[in-house]
Design an enzyme around this catalytic site. Structure first.
Site, mmCIF file in Angstrom:
data_model
loop_
_atom_site.group_PDB
_atom_site.id
_atom_site.type_symbol
_atom_site.label_atom_id
_atom_site.label_comp_id
_atom_site.label_asym_id
_atom_site.label_seq_id
_atom_site.Cartn_x
_atom_site.Cartn_y
_atom_site.Cartn_z
ATOM 1 N N TYR A 225 -8.495 -0.789 4.085
ATOM 2 C CA TYR A 225 -8.747 -2.228 3.959
ATOM 3 C C TYR A 225 -9.028 -2.810 5.342
ATOM 4 O O TYR A 225 -8.383 -2.431 6.323
ATOM 5 C CB TYR A 225 -7.529 -2.942 3.371
ATOM 6 C CG TYR A 225 -7.331 -2.748 1.894
ATOM 7 C CD1 TYR A 225 -7.867 -3.646 0.970
ATOM 8 C CD2 TYR A 225 -6.584 -1.675 1.407
ATOM 9 C CE1 TYR A 225 -7.665 -3.482 -0.396
ATOM 10 C CE2 TYR A 225 -6.383 -1.501 0.045
ATOM 11 C CZ TYR A 225 -6.928 -2.411 -0.849
ATOM 12 O OH TYR A 225 -6.734 -2.244 -2.198
ATOM 13 N N ASP B 288 -6.677 -7.957 -5.852
ATOM 14 C CA ASP B 288 -6.310 -9.232 -6.465
ATOM 15 C C ASP B 288 -7.498 -10.175 -6.568
ATOM 16 O O ASP B 288 -8.560 -9.945 -5.979
ATOM 17 C CB ASP B 288 -5.225 -9.927 -5.635
ATOM 18 C CG ASP B 288 -3.938 -9.124 -5.583
ATOM 19 O OD1 ASP B 288 -3.668 -8.401 -6.548
ATOM 20 O OD2 ASP B 288 -3.215 -9.225 -4.576
#
Length: 307
Positions: free
Chosen positions: A130, A66
């Protein structure tokens, strides 16, 4: 026939790249009808276009981060056809040329690999990792080192209950319906909410300039590994674990939220901000990256002629 079979001087490449997320509207192309920031993909395709390929280049990005999310290693594949008198670029020359064309951007190519013509960066990925960076004892973001600006989540808390956070993280590991941990998006009805989280860890971290700053800032890193994630799943899981660490959410309550399988059950106001999140790895099987012997021999004979 594949791209490489129809075009002798064409090749499919897998590239790995880094970027600072605050400069871009996410990893993929920005909608053409929206002004403002471009996506990382827009700039990558512009850089490839400057190599003057004969084909229209379109990247397939493996991980759709994002706006504001950073990457130390995202990946994408694309096809590139050169003029008939030009052999395919070597990986080394391709990296140097693209980085030259990207010099004005906070985007860098770290590696390129020539891959089989049926390789797909997104669907062949075996896992994605992540890491979320959290800084403690920071009353205001202006008190962070310059190298940490917009690259971590700064909290004024002096400590977190890391034991409770690890207990909560263990509840998330495994195969679950993660509907409670995904945000509403246009494809919510087309993507299964069932995901397998391979690993979740809460470990001490450090500042990028810990040896050179005038005071020590406690850092923690929350790490997640899975083959794929739902929209904003990592930021929601991180926010929930931090809420547990701050005593705002109990471990049993977190389990209830997971078992509810409903995005509306997720507490408001605890989603972790984008700035502290880094995509650090996209892993593939070595066998998926290997060219056929014939293609490898063709590439070897053309290495001395690439420019």
């Amino acid at each position: 026939m594949t791209f490489g079979q129809t075009m002798h001087n064409g090749a499919r490449y897998l590239i790995f790249f880094q970027y600072i997320g605050k400069k871009y509207r996410g990893a993929v192309k920005a909608p053409s009808n929206q002004l403002g920031l471009k996506g990382v993909q827009d700039h990558l395709e512009d850089a490839i276009g400057k190599l003057k390929p004969l084909n229209t280049v379109s990247l397939s990005v493996s991980s759709r981060t994002d706006t504001g999310v950073n990457a130390l290693s995202n990946s994408a594949h694309f096809d590139l056809q050169r003029r008939k008198d030009k052999p395919p670029f070597t990986a080394e020359i391709l990296v140097e040329a693209l980085n030259f064309n990207l010099s004005a951007q906070q985007i860098r190519i770290t590696r390129a690999v020539r891959v089989p013509d049926d390789f797909h960066a997104r669907f062949r990925a075996q896992s994605r990792t992540y890491v979320y960076r959290i800084a403690l004892e920071v009353s205001h973001h202006s008190k962070l080192p310059l190298t940490e600006s917009d690259l971590c989540w700064n909290l004024c808390d002096t400590k977190l209950d890391v034991g409770a956070m690890r207990e909560a993280a263990a509840l998330l590991v495994g195969t679950h319906d993660f509907s409670s941990f995904r945000a509403v998006s246009s494809d919510i009805h087309f993507i299964s909410p069932v995901k397998t989280l391979n690993a979740a860890a809460v470990e001490p971290g450090s500042s990028f300039v810990s040896a050179h700053f005038h005071r020590e800032i406690p850092f923690w890193e929350v790490t997640f590994t899975a083959r794929s994630f739902l929209y904003k799943q990592v930021r929601r899981m991180t926010g929930a674990l931090v809420a547990v660490g701050r005593g705002q959410l109990s471990v049993p309550r977190l389990q209830e939220i997971l078992e509810a399988r409903d995005s509306l059950s997720f507490p408001q106001g605890i989603v972790a901000p984008a700035c502290g999140l880094f995509l650090t790895r996209v892993d593939y099987k070595d066998t998926d990256l290997q060219l056929s012997q014939q293609t490898s021999e063709e590439q070897f004979t053309s290495n001395g002629k690439s420019d």
